[in-house]
Design a protein around this motif. Structure first.
Motif, PDB file in Angstrom:
ATOM      1  N   PRO A 156       0.835  -1.207   0.000  1.00  0.00           N
ATOM      2  CA  PRO A 156       0.000   0.000   0.000  1.00  0.00           C
ATOM      3  C   PRO A 156       0.866   1.253   0.000  1.00  0.00           C
ATOM      4  N   ALA A 157       0.269   2.367  -0.387  1.00  0.00           N
ATOM      5  CA  ALA A 157       0.920   3.689  -0.400  1.00  0.00           C
ATOM      6  C   ALA A 157       2.038   3.783  -1.426  1.00  0.00           C
ATOM      7  N   GLY A 171      -3.242   3.518  -2.761  1.00  0.00           N
ATOM      8  CA  GLY A 171      -3.475   2.898  -1.465  1.00  0.00           C
ATOM      9  C   GLY A 171      -3.756   1.419  -1.495  1.00  0.00           C
ATOM     10  N   SER A 210      -3.168  -2.497  -2.106  1.00  0.00           N
ATOM     11  CA  SER A 210      -2.079  -3.471  -2.137  1.00  0.00           C
ATOM     12  C   SER A 210      -2.475  -4.659  -3.009  1.00  0.00           C
ATOM     13  N   GLN A 238      -2.292   3.930   9.409  1.00  0.00           N
ATOM     14  CA  GLN A 238      -3.299   4.337   8.431  1.00  0.00           C
ATOM     15  C   GLN A 238      -3.042   3.632   7.109  1.00  0.00           C
ATOM     16  N   ARG A 239      -4.101   3.091   6.477  1.00  0.00           N
ATOM     17  CA  ARG A 239      -4.003   2.549   5.134  1.00  0.00           C
ATOM     18  C   ARG A 239      -5.404   2.433   4.545  1.00  0.00           C
ATOM     19  N   TRP A 284      -7.982   0.008   3.256  1.00  0.00           N
ATOM     20  CA  TRP A 284      -8.184  -1.425   3.473  1.00  0.00           C
ATOM     21  C   TRP A 284      -8.803  -2.063   2.227  1.00  0.00           C
TER      22      TRP A 284
END
Length: 244
Positions: free
Chosen positions: A22-23, A60, A62, A198-199, A201
């Motif tokens: 993520p990110a 964001g 994954s 924070q991510r 989901w």
């Protein structure tokens, strides 16, 4: 300090699939001009050869991300992604509330402002199947309630519209937790505080498609990270393990 390495899920002479964290952006974009790390450049440097993105994941999100190893294979894969029913995508998401056991979201989506073109339809048909895997009740106050209901759901987009899953889940009043654009800010911050990070989901779990060389069925999978283990199986009344 050594450069980060992407986990390779599958590789042959035509394509390579990685597990995108993520990110991380897939490639450079003016929409996030301050970012300096991109999956495309990282994989190019890691393999020592050019790569071509076969599809996209939001920054964001994954999970499974596919690249071609030549322009020719990129075109073939692009045709597969555009063809009806040729590619099947499966995602995991954590959403607010308790959706029904299963359902179909059939709701047209307007093109994003930066995708508007003269002569294009402003609104596109869009369909998403979902299935509820587990229901949760987090120890977070919500309105007049002492807890917050969330659920882990499996999602299968039947069309490929931009931000389709995030927009469809918002449409049925079950926004994805951690979605800063289509979700609920107070809930996102509360869950981030509970889990220690924070991510968004949303995880691309599985990608099924014909191989560009010969058309044989290919199934690519990226198991969700450790933080997803309890989300996907945890039921009401059981403790929730914070993310590492």
């Amino acid at each position: 300090m050594s450069e980060p390495v992407l986990r390779i899920l599958y590789r042959d002479e035509a394509l390579v699939a990685v597990d995108k964290p993520p990110a991380l952006l897939v490639h450079r974009t003016g929409l996030d001009a301050g970012e300096t790390r991109f999956a495309m450049q990282m994989l190019r440097d890691q393999l020592g050869q050019p790569v071509w993105p076969a599809h996209r994941l939001d920054k964001g999100t994954s999970g499974v991300l596919l690249f071609a190893l030549s322009a020719t294979h990129a075109r073939t894969l692009g045709q597969a992604f555009e063809a009806p029913d040729a590619v099947r995508k499966t995602y995991l998401a954590m959403v607010r509330g308790w959706p029904p056991e299963a359902g179909l979201v059939d709701h047209p989506l307007r093109r994003m402002a930066d995708d508007a073109r003269a002569g294009r339809l402003e609104e596109q048909s869009a369909q998403t199947r979902y299935r509820t895997l587990a229901r949760h009740e987090l120890p977070l106050p919500y309105g007049s309630f002492a807890t917050t209901r969330c659920a882990c759901v499996e999602l299968q987009p039947l069309t490929g519209r931009r931000h389709q899953l995030r927009r469809h889940l918002k449409h049925i009043a079950h926004p994805i937790v951690g979605d800063a654009t289509h979700g609920k800010g107070p809930l996102n911050r509360a869950v981030a505080g509970l889990l220690g990070g924070q991510r968004l989901w949303l995880h691309a779990l599985r990608l099924e498609l014909p191989h560009p060389l010969g058309g044989e069925p290919l199934c690519l999978e990226a198991p969700p990270g450790e933080e997803w283990g309890d989300w996907a199986t945890w039921q009401v009344g059981q403790p929730l393990r914070p993310a590492a």
